[in-house]
Each structure stands twice: as C-alpha cells, then as structure tokens.
Design a protein around this motif. Structure first.
Motif, PDB file in Angstrom:
ATOM      1  N   GLU A 241      -3.053   5.131  -3.463  1.00 11.55           N
ATOM      2  CA  GLU A 241      -3.945   6.092  -2.901  1.00 11.55           C
ATOM      3  C   GLU A 241      -3.155   7.407  -3.027  1.00 11.55           C
ATOM      4  O   GLU A 241      -2.186   7.813  -2.274  1.00 11.55           O
ATOM      5  CB  GLU A 241      -4.374   5.865  -1.781  1.00 11.55           C
ATOM      6  CG  GLU A 241      -4.832   4.711  -1.175  1.00 11.55           C
ATOM      7  CD  GLU A 241      -6.193   4.180  -2.018  1.00 11.55           C
ATOM      8  OE1 GLU A 241      -6.921   5.240  -2.355  1.00 11.55           O
ATOM      9  OE2 GLU A 241      -6.648   3.221  -2.322  1.00 11.55           O
TER      10      GLU A 241
ATOM     11  N   SER B 181      -7.074  -1.537  -5.604  1.00  9.57           N
ATOM     12  CA  SER B 181      -7.461  -0.103  -5.853  1.00  9.57           C
ATOM     13  C   SER B 181      -6.705   0.880  -6.300  1.00  9.57           C
ATOM     14  O   SER B 181      -5.439   0.885  -5.635  1.00  9.57           O
ATOM     15  CB  SER B 181      -8.083   0.262  -4.483  1.00  9.57           C
ATOM     16  OG  SER B 181      -8.690   1.486  -4.457  1.00  9.57           O
TER      17      SER B 181
ATOM     18  N   ARG C 273       0.716  -1.269   0.129  1.00  8.37           N
ATOM     19  CA  ARG C 273       0.109  -0.027  -0.013  1.00  8.37           C
ATOM     20  C   ARG C 273       0.797   1.297   0.001  1.00  8.37           C
ATOM     21  O   ARG C 273       1.851   1.246   0.631  1.00  8.37           O
ATOM     22  CB  ARG C 273      -0.920  -0.001   1.160  1.00  8.37           C
ATOM     23  CG  ARG C 273      -1.944   1.290   1.333  1.00  8.37           C
ATOM     24  CD  ARG C 273      -2.928   1.115   2.612  1.00  8.37           C
ATOM     25  NE  ARG C 273      -3.876   2.117   2.404  1.00  8.37           N
ATOM     26  CZ  ARG C 273      -5.016   1.944   2.106  1.00  8.37           C
ATOM     27  NH1 ARG C 273      -5.351   0.689   2.154  1.00  8.37           N
ATOM     28  NH2 ARG C 273      -5.943   2.851   2.094  1.00  8.37           N
TER      29      ARG C 273
ATOM     30  N   TYR D   9      -2.780  -1.343  -3.111  1.00 10.52           N
ATOM     31  CA  TYR D   9      -3.637  -0.115  -2.916  1.00 10.52           C
ATOM     32  C   TYR D   9      -2.651   1.168  -3.445  1.00 10.52           C
ATOM     33  O   TYR D   9      -1.618   1.345  -2.641  1.00 10.52           O
ATOM     34  CB  TYR D   9      -4.106   0.135  -1.842  1.00 10.52           C
ATOM     35  CG  TYR D   9      -5.028  -1.058  -1.300  1.00 10.52           C
ATOM     36  CD1 TYR D   9      -6.318  -0.837  -1.433  1.00 10.52           C
ATOM     37  CD2 TYR D   9      -4.628  -2.268  -0.662  1.00 10.52           C
ATOM     38  CE1 TYR D   9      -7.301  -1.954  -1.121  1.00 10.52           C
ATOM     39  CE2 TYR D   9      -5.403  -3.272  -0.128  1.00 10.52           C
ATOM     40  CZ  TYR D   9      -6.852  -2.994  -0.333  1.00 10.52           C
ATOM     41  OH  TYR D   9      -7.770  -4.017  -0.072  1.00 10.52           O
TER      42      TYR D   9
END
Length: 213
Positions: free
Chosen positions: A97, A119, A71, A95
């Motif tokens: 982000e 994501s 992440r 992930y």
C-alpha cells in the motif's frame, strides 16, 4: 595467564556480535534499502532501525506469526523517492500500500517476484514508464490499482492470465493501444481505463494491434 592473542581470539567474536550492524534478516535489509531511497519529511519511518533482528516492530510494517513481512503500508505519508529491486525480496508480502504519495521513476520489474501478493495499490503517485510484464507472475493478485500516475505504453497482454484479478484500474495515465478482453479483463468497467490514449476494447481472439503505441 592467557596470552593477549588467546584473549583476543575469544573476545573478538563477542564484541562483534554486540556491535550495531545491519540486520541479517533479508526482509529488514530490503526495507532499509528502500528507506535509503526515500525522502520522509514527516519522519514516519523513524522506527525503521536496521540494527534490529527483524523489522516486525517497525511502524507501517505488519508481520505474520513467523516474523515474515506480509504488509507494507506507507499510504498518505507525503513520501517521495523511487522504488528499487530490493522490494522483490519481500517474498511473503501480501499487501503493498503505497498510494497517495510522491513516488516517481519506474515500477521495478522485481515486484513480479512477490508471489503471495494479494493487493498492490500504487495509485496517485508519479510513477512513469511501462507496466511491468512480470506482474503476470502474481497469480494470487486480486487488486491492482495503478491509476493517477504517468505510466506509458500498452497494457501487457501477459496480465490476462491473472485469473484471480478482481479490480484493475489504470485510469488517468498516458497508456496507449487497445484494451484486452481475455481472462478477467472482460469484467472490468470502462472507468478503469478512462483518461488514457487507449482504444477498444479489442475483438476477442484477435491479435492486438497497438498502432502508434
């Protein structure tokens, strides 16, 4: 007594091992390369020390039990700059982000190498250019939010093969052409496409005709 040359022969490798160098960890090197591209006015990346064995102790980086980066969360960080191909080296990333910053330039096609990605949130930045067709390789992807950028071109038809995709948002860009309906695109609401130059949705089974796109 050992000769100076023999002494140097044994001592030099030890000294080299103790000297600060870039991490031999490819993920750490990739993240350090990313940092070199960025402007970080609030210094949130101060813990990104390239001399460490791996980046798992850095803030905004999460690793799994095998010390693989899974992440990267730099959301709402007032960061500007561009993304580079080195991000494609984060092979275990799940992930990504990066939303609500000032990232600009094109989205690297190398992000399509992140086969474990679940994501990808790049919304509310200044990305421009086309949506990479390489995203079609992200078979685990469930969430793709690219809204509120400056993206152009059409929605790649290759993305209709992403059977796990649950959320897709490209609203508030400058995209053109028709809206796909195949694969998961039959279930996305029209709000996902608003404030573009898109038309459609296209008729299922027909070859898209992106006139003027």
């Amino acid at each position: 007594m050992a000769s100076p040359s023999l002494f140097s022969f044994f001592l030099l490798p030890i000294l080299l091992s103790l000297s600060p160098t870039l991490s031999t960890n490819s993920e750490g090197n990739a993240l350090h390369s990313l940092r070199s591209r960025l402007s970080d006015p609030t210094n949130i990346l101060q813990s990104w020390d390239p001399t460490l064995v791996n980046p798992c102790t850095w803030f905004h980086v999460t690793c799994d039990s095998n010390n693989h980066v899974v992440r990267l969360d730099l959301a709402n960080s007032n960061i500007s700059g561009s993304l580079g191909p080195e991000l494609g080296e984060l092979k275990h990333l799940q992930y990504l982000e990066l939303y609500r910053n000032n990232f600009g330039g094109k989205i690297p096609m190398e992000l399509g190498n992140l086969k474990n990605l679940i994501s990808m949130d790049l919304y509310a930045n200044r990305f421009e250019g086309k949506i990479p067709k390489s995203f079609a390789k992200l078979k685990s992807l469930r969430f793709l939010r690219l809204n509120d950028n400056k993206l152009t071109g059409s929605i790649p038809r290759e993305l209709t093969t992403l059977s796990n995709l649950k959320v897709f948002d490209v609203s508030n860009n400058d995209l053109c052409g028709t809206i796909p309906v195949d694969g998961p695109f039959g279930s996305f609401p029209m709000e996902s496409y608003e404030n573009n130059r898109l038309s459609g949705p296209e008729l299922k089974g027909l070859v898209p005709y992106d006139f003027g796109c």
